[in-house]
Design a protein around this motif. Structure first.
Motif, PDB file in Angstrom:
ATOM      1  N   THR A 246       0.852  -1.178   0.000  1.00  0.00           N
ATOM      2  CA  THR A 246       0.000   0.000   0.000  1.00  0.00           C
ATOM      3  C   THR A 246       0.895   1.237   0.000  1.00  0.00           C
ATOM      4  O   THR A 246       1.978   1.224   0.579  1.00  0.00           O
ATOM      5  CB  THR A 246      -0.960  -0.003   1.214  1.00  0.00           C
ATOM      6  N   PHE A 247       0.450   2.293  -0.706  1.00  0.00           N
ATOM      7  CA  PHE A 247       1.265   3.499  -0.881  1.00  0.00           C
ATOM      8  C   PHE A 247       0.500   4.716  -0.365  1.00  0.00           C
ATOM      9  O   PHE A 247      -0.690   4.868  -0.634  1.00  0.00           O
ATOM     10  CB  PHE A 247       1.619   3.685  -2.356  1.00  0.00           C
ATOM     11  N   TRP A 248       1.231   5.576   0.342  1.00  0.00           N
ATOM     12  CA  TRP A 248       0.629   6.757   0.949  1.00  0.00           C
ATOM     13  C   TRP A 248       1.469   7.985   0.611  1.00  0.00           C
ATOM     14  O   TRP A 248       2.703   7.913   0.556  1.00  0.00           O
ATOM     15  CB  TRP A 248       0.566   6.597   2.468  1.00  0.00           C
ATOM     16  N   GLN A 249       0.792   9.125   0.385  1.00  0.00           N
ATOM     17  CA  GLN A 249       1.502  10.364   0.099  1.00  0.00           C
ATOM     18  C   GLN A 249       0.982  11.500   0.974  1.00  0.00           C
ATOM     19  O   GLN A 249      -0.145  11.451   1.478  1.00  0.00           O
ATOM     20  CB  GLN A 249       1.372  10.741  -1.383  1.00  0.00           C
ATOM     21  N   ALA A 250       1.843  12.505   1.130  1.00  0.00           N
ATOM     22  CA  ALA A 250       1.498  13.669   1.941  1.00  0.00           C
ATOM     23  C   ALA A 250       1.818  14.930   1.153  1.00  0.00           C
ATOM     24  O   ALA A 250       2.986  15.299   0.998  1.00  0.00           O
ATOM     25  CB  ALA A 250       2.277  13.652   3.251  1.00  0.00           C
ATOM     26  N   ALA A 251       0.784  15.572   0.617  1.00  0.00           N
ATOM     27  CA  ALA A 251       0.879  16.896  -0.018  1.00  0.00           C
ATOM     28  C   ALA A 251       1.973  17.004  -1.069  1.00  0.00           C
ATOM     29  O   ALA A 251       2.577  18.058  -1.236  1.00  0.00           O
ATOM     30  CB  ALA A 251       1.090  17.959   1.055  1.00  0.00           C
ATOM     31  N   GLY A 252       2.238  15.917  -1.783  1.00  0.00           N
ATOM     32  CA  GLY A 252       3.270  15.959  -2.815  1.00  0.00           C
ATOM     33  C   GLY A 252       4.685  16.095  -2.277  1.00  0.00           C
ATOM     34  O   GLY A 252       5.623  16.322  -3.032  1.00  0.00           O
ATOM     35  N   LYS A 253       4.860  15.923  -0.954  1.00  0.00           N
ATOM     36  CA  LYS A 253       6.172  16.092  -0.333  1.00  0.00           C
ATOM     37  C   LYS A 253       6.839  14.762   0.011  1.00  0.00           C
ATOM     38  O   LYS A 253       8.064  14.622  -0.092  1.00  0.00           O
ATOM     39  CB  LYS A 253       6.044  16.914   0.962  1.00  0.00           C
ATOM     40  N   TYR A 254       6.037  13.810   0.455  1.00  0.00           N
ATOM     41  CA  TYR A 254       6.587  12.554   0.968  1.00  0.00           C
ATOM     42  C   TYR A 254       5.762  11.366   0.471  1.00  0.00           C
ATOM     43  O   TYR A 254       4.563  11.508   0.170  1.00  0.00           O
ATOM     44  CB  TYR A 254       6.553  12.527   2.502  1.00  0.00           C
ATOM     45  N   GLN A 255       6.399  10.217   0.485  1.00  0.00           N
ATOM     46  CA  GLN A 255       5.707   8.970   0.142  1.00  0.00           C
ATOM     47  C   GLN A 255       6.150   7.865   1.098  1.00  0.00           C
ATOM     48  O   GLN A 255       7.331   7.760   1.435  1.00  0.00           O
ATOM     49  CB  GLN A 255       6.024   8.551  -1.293  1.00  0.00           C
ATOM     50  N   VAL A 256       5.192   7.083   1.537  1.00  0.00           N
ATOM     51  CA  VAL A 256       5.455   5.885   2.344  1.00  0.00           C
ATOM     52  C   VAL A 256       4.932   4.675   1.592  1.00  0.00           C
ATOM     53  O   VAL A 256       3.791   4.675   1.116  1.00  0.00           O
ATOM     54  CB  VAL A 256       4.779   5.981   3.733  1.00  0.00           C
ATOM     55  N   ALA A 257       5.766   3.665   1.461  1.00  0.00           N
ATOM     56  CA  ALA A 257       5.354   2.374   0.910  1.00  0.00           C
ATOM     57  C   ALA A 257       5.386   1.365   2.046  1.00  0.00           C
ATOM     58  O   ALA A 257       6.379   1.273   2.784  1.00  0.00           O
ATOM     59  CB  ALA A 257       6.288   1.937  -0.212  1.00  0.00           C
ATOM     60  N   LEU A 258       4.315   0.618   2.199  1.00  0.00           N
ATOM     61  CA  LEU A 258       4.215  -0.410   3.227  1.00  0.00           C
ATOM     62  C   LEU A 258       3.927  -1.749   2.572  1.00  0.00           C
ATOM     63  O   LEU A 258       3.106  -1.835   1.650  1.00  0.00           O
ATOM     64  CB  LEU A 258       3.080  -0.090   4.199  1.00  0.00           C
ATOM     65  N   ASP A 259       4.578  -2.795   3.056  1.00  0.00           N
ATOM     66  CA  ASP A 259       4.198  -4.134   2.607  1.00  0.00           C
ATOM     67  C   ASP A 259       4.352  -5.123   3.743  1.00  0.00           C
ATOM     68  O   ASP A 259       5.041  -4.859   4.738  1.00  0.00           O
ATOM     69  CB  ASP A 259       5.002  -4.566   1.374  1.00  0.00           C
ATOM     70  N   ILE A 260       3.681  -6.256   3.599  1.00  0.00           N
ATOM     71  CA  ILE A 260       3.717  -7.309   4.606  1.00  0.00           C
ATOM     72  C   ILE A 260       3.843  -8.637   3.874  1.00  0.00           C
ATOM     73  O   ILE A 260       3.129  -8.881   2.907  1.00  0.00           O
ATOM     74  CB  ILE A 260       2.465  -7.269   5.510  1.00  0.00           C
ATOM     75  N   ARG A 261       4.763  -9.469   4.334  1.00  0.00           N
ATOM     76  CA  ARG A 261       4.978 -10.746   3.651  1.00  0.00           C
ATOM     77  C   ARG A 261       5.401 -11.814   4.649  1.00  0.00           C
ATOM     78  O   ARG A 261       5.913 -11.525   5.722  1.00  0.00           O
ATOM     79  CB  ARG A 261       6.048 -10.598   2.576  1.00  0.00           C
ATOM     80  N   ARG A 262       5.184 -13.041   4.243  1.00  0.00           N
ATOM     81  CA  ARG A 262       5.583 -14.157   5.093  1.00  0.00           C
ATOM     82  C   ARG A 262       7.091 -14.329   5.032  1.00  0.00           C
ATOM     83  O   ARG A 262       7.704 -14.206   3.978  1.00  0.00           O
ATOM     84  CB  ARG A 262       4.893 -15.451   4.657  1.00  0.00           C
ATOM     85  N   PHE A 263       7.670 -14.581   6.197  1.00  0.00           N
ATOM     86  CA  PHE A 263       9.103 -14.846   6.293  1.00  0.00           C
ATOM     87  C   PHE A 263       9.282 -16.332   6.581  1.00  0.00           C
ATOM     88  O   PHE A 263       8.792 -16.842   7.593  1.00  0.00           O
ATOM     89  CB  PHE A 263       9.725 -14.016   7.412  1.00  0.00           C
ATOM     90  N   ILE A 264       9.949 -17.035   5.691  1.00  0.00           N
ATOM     91  CA  ILE A 264      10.142 -18.478   5.854  1.00  0.00           C
ATOM     92  C   ILE A 264      11.579 -18.747   6.281  1.00  0.00           C
ATOM     93  O   ILE A 264      12.523 -18.476   5.540  1.00  0.00           O
ATOM     94  CB  ILE A 264       9.812 -19.230   4.551  1.00  0.00           C
ATOM     95  N   HIS A 265      11.732 -19.263   7.472  1.00  0.00           N
ATOM     96  CA  HIS A 265      13.054 -19.614   7.978  1.00  0.00           C
ATOM     97  C   HIS A 265      13.450 -20.967   7.401  1.00  0.00           C
ATOM     98  O   HIS A 265      12.660 -21.913   7.391  1.00  0.00           O
ATOM     99  CB  HIS A 265      13.032 -19.688   9.507  1.00  0.00           C
ATOM    100  N   GLU A 266      14.679 -21.044   6.908  1.00  0.00           N
ATOM    101  CA  GLU A 266      15.118 -22.269   6.236  1.00  0.00           C
ATOM    102  C   GLU A 266      15.080 -23.486   7.151  1.00  0.00           C
ATOM    103  O   GLU A 266      14.895 -24.616   6.677  1.00  0.00           O
ATOM    104  CB  GLU A 266      16.524 -22.095   5.678  1.00  0.00           C
ATOM    105  N   ASN A 267      15.217 -23.277   8.450  1.00  0.00           N
ATOM    106  CA  ASN A 267      15.187 -24.409   9.383  1.00  0.00           C
ATOM    107  C   ASN A 267      13.804 -24.663   9.969  1.00  0.00           C
ATOM    108  O   ASN A 267      13.609 -25.664  10.653  1.00  0.00           O
ATOM    109  CB  ASN A 267      16.181 -24.174  10.536  1.00  0.00           C
TER     110      ASN A 267
END
Length: 209
Positions: free
Chosen positions: A162-183
């Motif tokens: 998901t992407f968020w902006q503030a008055a053409g000055k800043y941008q935040v990108a957020l994501d969430i994903r599964r982390f798979i530990h090899e062990n």
């Protein structure tokens, strides 16, 4: 003699317990590390005003400072401020003049169960909304929510963003994903990533809203 030894052991036990209590009080009272900044500030100024392990600037280079001890992140723009939970991974990128360009972090000190990860995402998005940020391209990249459809999307590895902006000055990108530990391939844990940057920003296409 035996009584004297027992008495000494008692004193030693009391001293150890006292030290443990004192250390616990110190650990709770000690300020948590925190990186404090607004984009465009001199990186060395950020180091001075933050309590963190950010290393000194590399003169004349596009580079990034990495923390090696968990720290919260506080974005201090007077209108669009927000703060994250403590992050084990956090980098501050800067340009060849030593001015801050971007921040990338995972606002957690360990991978999280899905319900906890989603709760962190919801709280971050709520902060952004309350401080004047707005989601862009929301049809294609909707804000993260706790609906069954979104939870299933995260679980099956769609890695929603998901992407968020503030008055053409800043941008935040957020994501969430599964982390798979090899062990531990069956251990269901999740990782959030937050990226903060300034212009140039993504265009907010009308057909994505």
């Amino acid at each position: 003699m035996q009584r004297r030894n027992i008495r000494r052991l008692g004193y030693l036990s009391c001293a150890l317990i006292g030290c443990a209590i004192a250390w616990g009080i110190y650990a709770m009272a000690k300020p948590v590390d925190e990186v404090v900044l607004t984009l465009g500030e001199p990186y060395e100024q950020v180091r001075k005003q933050s309590r963190s392990t950010l290393p000194p600037v590399e003169p004349g280079a596009f580079w990034a400072g990495y923390i090696n001890r968990p720290a919260k992140f506080r974005f201090t723009d007077s209108r669009y401020q927000f703060v994250t939970p403590a992050a084990k991974f956090l980098t501050v990128g800067y340009d060849e003049r030593g001015n801050v360009l971007s921040v990338t972090l995972s606002p957690q000190v360990e991978t999280l169960p899905l319900d906890q990860a989603v709760a962190v995402m919801l709280e971050l998005q709520d902060q952004l909304r309350r401080h004047g940020w707005h989601p862009i391209r929301a049809r294609r990249f909707p804000p993260i929510d706790s609906t069954p459809a979104m939870i299933e999307s995260i679980r099956r590895g769609d890695d929603p963003q998901t992407f968020w902006q503030a008055a053409g000055k800043y941008q935040v990108a957020l994501d969430i994903r599964r982390f798979i530990h090899e062990n531990r391939p069956k251990d269901e844990r999740y990782l959030i990533t937050l990226q903060l940057s300034g212009p140039p920003l993504m265009e907010d296409h009308l057909d994505d809203n």
